[in-house]
Design an enzyme around this catalytic site. Sequence first.
Site, PDB file in Angstrom:
ATOM      1  N   ASP A 107       7.812 -10.708  -4.447  1.00 17.83           N
ATOM      2  CA  ASP A 107       7.216 -10.300  -5.669  1.00 17.83           C
ATOM      3  C   ASP A 107       7.587  -8.883  -6.104  1.00 17.83           C
ATOM      4  O   ASP A 107       7.019  -8.427  -7.097  1.00 17.83           O
ATOM      5  CB  ASP A 107       5.897 -10.457  -5.702  1.00 17.83           C
ATOM      6  CG  ASP A 107       5.003  -9.395  -4.774  1.00 17.83           C
ATOM      7  OD1 ASP A 107       5.737  -8.687  -4.228  1.00 17.83           O
ATOM      8  OD2 ASP A 107       3.967  -9.218  -4.920  1.00 17.83           O
ATOM      9  N   LYS A 158      -3.135   0.950   1.433  1.00 17.86           N
ATOM     10  CA  LYS A 158      -4.161   1.097   0.554  1.00 17.86           C
ATOM     11  C   LYS A 158      -5.290   1.681   0.929  1.00 17.86           C
ATOM     12  O   LYS A 158      -6.494   1.046   0.991  1.00 17.86           O
ATOM     13  CB  LYS A 158      -4.371  -0.612   0.263  1.00 17.86           C
ATOM     14  CG  LYS A 158      -3.235  -1.292  -0.526  1.00 17.86           C
ATOM     15  CD  LYS A 158      -3.657  -2.749  -0.853  1.00 17.86           C
ATOM     16  CE  LYS A 158      -2.392  -3.658  -1.107  1.00 17.86           C
ATOM     17  NZ  LYS A 158      -2.056  -4.779  -0.364  1.00 17.86           N
ATOM     18  N   ASP A 215       6.189  -4.398  -8.652  1.00 20.96           N
ATOM     19  CA  ASP A 215       5.663  -5.318  -8.128  1.00 20.96           C
ATOM     20  C   ASP A 215       4.882  -6.233  -9.193  1.00 20.96           C
ATOM     21  O   ASP A 215       4.202  -5.879  -9.832  1.00 20.96           O
ATOM     22  CB  ASP A 215       4.642  -4.897  -7.193  1.00 20.96           C
ATOM     23  CG  ASP A 215       3.648  -6.045  -6.326  1.00 20.96           C
ATOM     24  OD1 ASP A 215       3.342  -6.978  -6.978  1.00 20.96           O
ATOM     25  OD2 ASP A 215       3.322  -6.020  -5.339  1.00 20.96           O
TER      26      ASP A 215
END
Length: 342
Positions: A107, A158, A215
């Site tokens: 992606d 993250k 992304d």
Amino acid sequence: MQALVLAGGEGTRLRPLTADVPKPVLPLAGRPFLGFMLDWLGRHGVDDVLLSCGFLSDAVEEALGDDWRGIRLRYVREREPLGTGGPLRLAYDEGLLDERLYMLNGDVLCDFDLTAQRERHAETGALATIALTAVEDTSSYGVVPTAPDGQVEAFLEKRPGPAPTNRVNAGCYLLEREVAERIPSGAAASMEHDVFPSLCMNGLYGFHAEGYWMDIGTPERYLEATWDLLEGRIASDLPERDAGGSLVGEGSVVEGARIGPKAVVGERCVVGAGTVVDHAVLHDGVTVGERCALERCIVARDVRIEDGARVEAGAVIGAGAVVAAGATVGAGARVEPGERVG
Ligand code: GDD
Ligand code: MG
């Protein structure tokens, strides 16, 4: 040269667009997203691509087939989702992997110099080399601090709070096949949580990449990527855009409507007189009535928007939905596939 592309995620942040179209082949500026990635890989000598699919794998194969402009495409299907690492092991177990290969998140729209990354990888003798890109907000990505010699010191996926660097994992790796051997067979695994942390200061290098990178995994970033493609901020062989930087697909009728600036109208759409489609994206087969206003929104295929309706910024309308005459789909709203908005 070989590449393995991860194309099996559920694309939850892009729902309802990904309810029946997997993210990797979602139309972007009128063509399946992965087409842009395959063209880019092809420019760097990739001629053999393994598409790692699970969720809606048939739809990926239907969109791309077994050849993309001279690149051989093969499909590796998971029975259960194997995460981002398990698919590498599955391809290894099926005997498909070359000794050295690229691996990509399916992606990312990107024009990094993959050839330079490959050269760097060979120079350092790394087991794996991760392309790193600089971003303003690191919170949705894997943060990757490196030592002066390029070795990766830590892989921080993250994490909330302040980051030690603004360089993040771009989802574009060069790997030795040996990396796959370190992943357990037949189970889900994560490149970000399992494989890369175990290789820190032990064969894992970063490559500071320059160039365009996005992304496309959220509606906001999908729209940004669309506008960037229309503006030519990333190279592509899209057809010529009109004066306002917009694209109108074959078989679409838009007389009397204002398309743009920077809008995409898919194939076989009808947009009525007095309607404005401003920075918005319509997939194929969308019908829009007269005097409607569509702004910075995404409308999936076969949606019908009736006269005088409004679709506000950030709204996403699922396939086959209907927006009744005079209705408003508010900013940021999500309309489910087939739903009727009165
Ligand atoms: N085959 C397969 N099977 N593919 C999967 C699976 C699975 O079970 N789960 C996810 N994928 C694919 C997705 O389709 C996508 O192409 C890729 O793996 C990464 O998943 P995302 O869900 O898009 O991850 P992300 O964007 O939150 O984070 C990743 O990408 C960032 C860069 O865009 C991480 O790699 C981050 O570290 C990175 O910064
Ligand atoms: Mg992603």
